[in-house]
Design a protein around this motif. Structure first.
Motif, short mmCIF file in Angstrom:
data_model
loop_
_atom_site.label_atom_id
_atom_site.label_comp_id
_atom_site.label_asym_id
_atom_site.label_seq_id
_atom_site.Cartn_x
_atom_site.Cartn_y
_atom_site.Cartn_z
N UNK A 1 -71.09 23.63 -71.58
CA UNK A 1 -69.98 24.21 -71.88
C UNK A 1 -70.48 25.37 -73.08
N UNK A 2 -71.20 25.07 -73.94
CA UNK A 2 -71.72 25.95 -75.10
C UNK A 2 -72.53 27.04 -74.15
N UNK A 3 -73.46 26.88 -73.36
CA UNK A 3 -74.25 27.98 -72.82
C UNK A 3 -73.39 28.85 -72.07
N UNK B 1 -68.01 37.22 -63.07
CA UNK B 1 -67.23 36.23 -62.46
C UNK B 1 -67.79 34.73 -61.88
N UNK B 2 -69.05 34.85 -61.73
CA UNK B 2 -69.38 33.33 -61.36
C UNK B 2 -69.55 32.66 -62.85
N UNK B 3 -70.02 33.45 -63.89
CA UNK B 3 -70.02 32.69 -65.04
C UNK B 3 -68.78 32.55 -65.65
N UNK B 4 -67.74 32.82 -65.53
CA UNK B 4 -66.39 32.67 -65.74
C UNK B 4 -66.03 31.35 -64.94
N UNK B 5 -66.23 31.51 -63.71
CA UNK B 5 -65.83 30.19 -62.83
C UNK B 5 -66.54 29.22 -63.43
N UNK B 6 -67.96 29.20 -63.65
CA UNK B 6 -68.72 28.17 -64.11
C UNK B 6 -68.25 27.58 -65.43
N UNK C 1 -72.60 32.83 -72.63
CA UNK C 1 -73.01 33.72 -71.64
C UNK C 1 -71.68 34.53 -71.29
N UNK C 2 -70.78 33.87 -71.28
CA UNK C 2 -69.48 34.67 -71.03
C UNK C 2 -69.18 35.89 -71.92
N UNK C 3 -69.37 35.38 -73.20
CA UNK C 3 -69.32 36.69 -74.17
C UNK C 3 -70.53 37.52 -74.33
N UNK D 1 -64.89 37.39 -75.96
CA UNK D 1 -65.12 37.36 -77.22
C UNK D 1 -65.66 38.52 -77.94
N UNK D 2 -65.23 38.71 -79.29
CA UNK D 2 -65.63 39.95 -79.87
C UNK D 2 -67.22 39.90 -80.33
N UNK D 3 -68.05 40.44 -79.30
CA UNK D 3 -69.52 40.41 -79.58
C UNK D 3 -69.90 41.96 -79.15
#
Length: 184
Positions: free
Chosen positions: A125-127, A156-161, A131-133, A25-27
């Motif tokens: 989902x929101x968290x 990578x773990x955040x993306x997997x989760x 966090x991914x961004x 995301x653009x942050x």
């Protein structure tokens, strides 16, 4: 709206919903101390909400996801502590996040059954989207090498989760919040 415009909008919505969890995301990257604050609050929220889900939910998918979050974020909190010490950066809570996550935990505490499971899935989902961004931005543009390596290691773990959270929330929505549909 004319037919061609509707197709364009529909195509745009379909294309956006098909983006993989790795899409950034653009942050902008947070300043170092605020990133530490965000990361610590994310870890704390995931551990607390995961423990709550383990205590309250009977859904095997919710419980499995929650157990994974408690384990992953407990480990991440240990790595963050080491990275923060190496970086010499103090903890600065991110004022934009703590009130929302605190309110979510308070709401989860009073819910039961299917309502709890649905709210937990949506909160995850929101968290994880947030966090991914934030981790994605900091892993690319963060100002401190030790913290940037921490973000790169955790991303990578955040993306997997995040993928798992999308599946969990989607399964809850498809089944109207009930059922025991198996989620990866």
């Amino acid at each position: 709206m004319q037919p061609i415009a509707r197709r364009s909008v529909l195509f745009g919505v379909v294309a956006l919903s098909a983006l993989p969890a790795t899409a950034a995301f653009a942050v902008n990257a947070l300043p170092d101390a605020r990133f530490v604050g965000f990361a610590q609050e994310f870890n704390d929220f995931e551990i607390a909400s995961g423990r709550l889900a383990l205590a309250k939910s009977t859904n095997e998918n919710v419980r499995g996801f929650a157990a994974r979050m408690v384990a992953d974020q407990t480990e991440a909190a240990q790595y963050l502590s080491k990275a923060r010490q190496e970086a010499g950066v103090s903890y600065a809570p991110d004022p934009a996040n703590a009130p929302g996550w605190t309110a979510t935990l308070q709401r989860l505490q009073v819910l039961q059954g299917v309502e709890f499971d649905t709210a937990y899935a949506n909160a995850q989902l929101a968290a994880h989207t947030d966090a991914n961004a934030q981790y994605g931005a900091y892993s690319q543009d963060g100002g401190n090498g030790a913290l940037r390596r921490y973000a790169q290691g955790q991303l990578p773990k955040i993306q997997q989760n995040l993928t798992g959270a999308r599946q969990l929330a989607g399964a809850r929505a498809r089944r109207g919040g009930g059922g025991q549909e198996r989620v990866a």
